[in-house]
Design an enzyme around this catalytic site. Structure first.
Site, PDB file in Angstrom:
ATOM      1  N   HIS A  49       0.820  -1.219   0.000  1.00  0.00           N
ATOM      2  CA  HIS A  49       0.000   0.000   0.000  1.00  0.00           C
ATOM      3  C   HIS A  49       0.850   1.263   0.000  1.00  0.00           C
ATOM      4  CE1 HIS A  49      -3.763  -2.245   0.642  1.00  0.00           C
ATOM      5  NE2 HIS A  49      -3.070  -2.986   1.483  1.00  0.00           N
ATOM      6  N   ASN A  71     -10.236  -3.114   1.803  1.00  0.00           N
ATOM      7  CA  ASN A  71      -9.879  -3.128   0.387  1.00  0.00           C
ATOM      8  C   ASN A  71     -11.124  -2.880  -0.459  1.00  0.00           C
ATOM      9  OD1 ASN A  71      -7.125  -3.735   0.778  1.00  0.00           O
ATOM     10  ND2 ASN A  71      -7.521  -5.938   0.811  1.00  0.00           N
ATOM     11  N   TYR A  95       0.233  -4.797  11.922  1.00  0.00           N
ATOM     12  CA  TYR A  95       0.071  -3.380  11.579  1.00  0.00           C
ATOM     13  C   TYR A  95       0.780  -2.474  12.583  1.00  0.00           C
ATOM     14  CZ  TYR A  95      -3.004  -4.081   7.610  1.00  0.00           C
ATOM     15  OH  TYR A  95      -3.505  -4.407   6.377  1.00  0.00           O
TER      16      TYR A  95
END
Length: 743
Positions: free
Chosen positions: A94, A167, A381
């Site tokens: 990303h 997404n 993350y």
């Protein structure tokens, strides 16, 4: 230009910094904002000393000789040092993205299912920041490559930040987060030569996919039109993972989150996406900024799918499997809120690049399920943000919440907070900063009974990988099926190892035998004669993006190129410009040159002329949704001799776009696409032939600002704008017309 930028920035900031909840995040960031266009601003060092010269390093010099530079010039060393350290590690995935600010409102409370204020309080307006992205490419890659798109939303709620890290495709390649390393390594450029960039068309990706059956459903989505969206504003958003909502009675529901765009879901055709990657690699980013700057704020309906805890085993699939959708026939989507983006970023790096999302960011009333992909993302993350931004990444203006923050975390690189007090631990002798009680809004983890053996296994339902891939393919329209076939053929044509493309063709026999046979023929694999798995024939709604259209036909924000040359018809030109603007479309004038072009009967000496926005060589048809050519004998005579002008129309025709022409322009359009079966107007009658709308004779009253877009409309403008609203004319493709023109 600078004054305009300054004025716009001040206006936006003053609008945002009002007393509304919507401006809460912007007010929070205001103390960190500086205006480079402030007329009172002067260049300073980072430590605040005004500088008289930042162009020349302090050195030993006279008017005839330049000597050595001096290390004592701290300001010069600071300038170079800061430049040397401008870049932070880009995201592994990303990396290529664009973002905007906006707001979120609920129009129906979910208090039956959750205590989360952001989902229950219909009087709230919650500020948000949204980031769109590709997955595989680097920051310098193109926007329009074939790839999954990130759809990440940060909600700055009164109870803390809530991130939906989703997404534009509702499923993923893997079921368990431990495989994330493998799927990304396989999709990224191959390690021996670092190519290809930002695409999956290479041996390693398809080798992994062919050997990894759980990716079957996802690669069908990735090879569909969903992977080449026309705009970020025309993508669906999906939370992908399964979460839980818990209400005041401590009752839980499994939940999936959805965002459905008001503009409908639309995509490029493949040749269009390929060309745009070179012609305008920033197309999606610019499209988002352009729409917001023009007041055409992107909007999405926010929806949830809910399954009561206790019903999770009633389905053929495992509801925690991220490679599966919850079919809407079985679990309807309830649309209960709206997301709007209404303000562009002030600075890309500090906002879009430094924004950091975590699936682990939830607020009271929203909890985690046992989705194994989600569980791993919750770890990964936070870990990656530490590497990218440092331990105090949540103190950056774009990331910090709007509610109070207080804890015993201290120090670390680039700490912003200055915390007063004599203790920094709990418990302490002052009973200072104690834990919150549940009734004070404290987060309480949902108590869930868990039983099982500790082992590396998957449940039975997690081992079925093909039924939903068949469901997806069966649900596609005929053009979409054609696009999937050609996409697979393109991708596998880039694989030079027979083991790879032979293996992929074999995998396709588990989905649809005819599809496998067509792809095999094109890529040179043995043509299979038998399906490896019988197709169940079932379909599901809203998997085909053709089913997700605007509520009413609209051409709002559509980019329309109007091609003119000297001697153009001013009535048709001015009438069409007015009609398009009235409908919210964005007309652009294209000419053989960018200097003034003159209408029929207009003197170059006395007339003002019309300055085109672009010339034919500076832009291409790929950058527009439609083309209109007004008549005018001299104008058309010039355009018919211009190969590039002819190519514009022919290329737009091959890309299935609406094309309109009036008067003498009808003959010019026939030059580009007069194929057997195509019809063109020879009178005042409007002819719509596969999205090519022509009227050989038009009257001034034909051009009006109140449109009634409809299929088969008798009025030229109504008929033409309706075809624009349909995005593409797929009937033209099914007839094979694009293959008959050179574009």
């Amino acid at each position: 230009m600078a004054q305009s930028v300054l004025r716009n920035g001040v206006e936006k900031l003053s609008e945002a910094l009002d007393g509304s909840t919507q401006g809460q995040k912007l007010r929070d960031m205001a103390k960190d904002m500086k205006d480079y266009h402030d007329p009172n601003a002067r260049l300073t060092t980072d430590y605040g000393v005004k500088q008289t010269n930042t162009d020349d390093w302090l050195k030993i010099v006279n008017e005839n000789h330049t000597g050595p530079m001096l290390l004592e010039d701290h300001a010069a060393r600071e300038k170079i040092h800061r430049f040397d350290h401008e870049r932070i590690p880009e995201r592994v995935v990303h990396a290529r993205g664009a973002g905007a600010f906006g707001s979120f409102r609920m129009h129906k409370s979910l208090e039956e299912y959750t205590t989360a204020g952001v989902l229950t309080d219909t009087s709230r307006t919650t500020p948000v920041f949204q980031r769109f992205s590709t997955v595989l490419g680097s920051r310098g890659s193109a926007d329009t490559v074939r790839d999954v798109r990130g759809f990440a939303v940060k909600f700055y709620t009164e109870e803390g930040n809530w991130d939906i890290v989703g997404n534009n495709i509702p499923v993923f390649f893997i079921q368990d987060a431990i495989k994330f390393v493998d799927v990304i390594h396989a999709g990224k450029p191959e390690p021996h030569n670092e190519v290809p960039q930002a695409q999956s068309a290479h041996n390693n990706f398809w080798d992994f996919i062919s050997l990894h059956s759980e990716a079957t459903h996802m690669f069908m989505w990735q090879q569909s039109d969903r992977a080449i969206p026309r705009s970020y504003r025309m993508m669906e958003g999906f939370g992908v993972n399964t979460f839980k909502l818990v209400n005041k009675d401590n009752k839980a529901h499994f939940v999936k989150f959805h965002f459905r765009p008001h503009l409908g879901v639309h995509s490029f055709v493949w040749d269009e996406a390929l060309k745009l990657a070179g012609q305008d690699p920033d197309f999606h980013r610019k499209d988002l900024y352009e729409a917001i700057d023009n007041g055409a704020f992107p909007k999405w309906d926010f929806g949830v799918q809910l399954i009561p805890e206790g019903d999770e085993d009633k389905f053929e699939f495992d509801i925690l499997d991220a490679t599966k959708v919850w079919p809407e026939e079985e679990v309807p989507v309830q649309f209960v809120g709206e997301l709007e983006l209404n303000r562009n970023v002030d600075e890309y790096f500090t906002q879009t690049e430094q924004v950091a999302f975590c699936t682990g960011h939830v607020v009271p009333g929203i909890h985690f399920s046992d989705d194994p992909l989600l569980q791993g993302r919750n770890f990964s993350y936070s870990d990656t943000q530490l590497t990218r931004l440092g331990t105090n990444w949540q103190e950056l203006p774009i990331n910090r919440p709007v509610c109070p923050v207080m804890n015993n975390n201290r120090d670390g690189q680039l700490r912003h907070s200055i915390t007063k007090g004599t203790v920094n631990y709990w418990p302490n002798r002052f009973s200072a900063t104690k834990p919150a009680k549940p009734e004070e809004g404290g987060y309480v983890d949902y108590a869930e009974k868990v039983a099982g053996m500790k082992q590396r296994l998957r449940s039975k339902k997690f081992q079925e990988h093909y039924k939903q891939a068949q469901l997806f393919y069966n649900s596609m329209s005929e053009p979409e099926k054609m696009h999937i076939m050609t996409a697979l053929a393109f991708e596998l044509d880039h694989c030079d190892d027979p083991t790879v493309y032979n293996g992929m063709v074999e995998r396709l026999t588990y989905i649809d035998l005819e599809l496998a046979q067509k792809v095999a023929e094109l890529v040179g694999a043995p043509i299979p004669q038998k399906a490896a798995l019988e197709n169940h024939g079932k379909k599901s709604k809203n998997l085909s993006q053709t089913e997700i259209q605007p509520r009413e036909p609209t051409i709002a924000t559509r980019r329309v190129a109007i091609i003119i040359a000297d001697g153009y018809d001013p009535v048709a030109y001015n009438g069409m410009v007015a009609a398009l603007k009235a409908a919210g479309a964005l007309p652009y004038t294209i000419g053989p040159r960018r200097s003034n072009v003159y209408a029929a009967g207009e003197s170059k000496e006395a007339g003002k002329g019309k300055q085109p926005d672009h010339h034919l060589e500076g832009m291409r048809s790929t950058m527009f949704d439609s083309i209109f050519v007004p008549g005018g004998a001299d104008s058309i005579a010039t355009l018919r001799k211009n190969g590039r002008a002819l190519h514009w129309v022919r290329e737009a025709y091959a890309h299935l776009k609406a094309i309109g022409g009036t008067g003498e322009a009808v003959e010019f359009i026939k030059d580009a696409c007069a194929l057997p079966g195509m019809d063109f107007s020879t009178s005042a009658e409007v002819v719509d032939s596969y999205g090519v709308v022509t009227a050989a004779k038009v009257m001034p009253e034909s051009f009006k600002e109140t449109l009634k877009m409809a299929k088969g409309a008798k009025d030229f403008v109504d008929a033409y704008t309706f075809e624009i609203s349909q995005h593409k004319n797929f009937e033209r493709e099914l007839k094979g017309f694009p293959m008959m023109v050179a574009f």
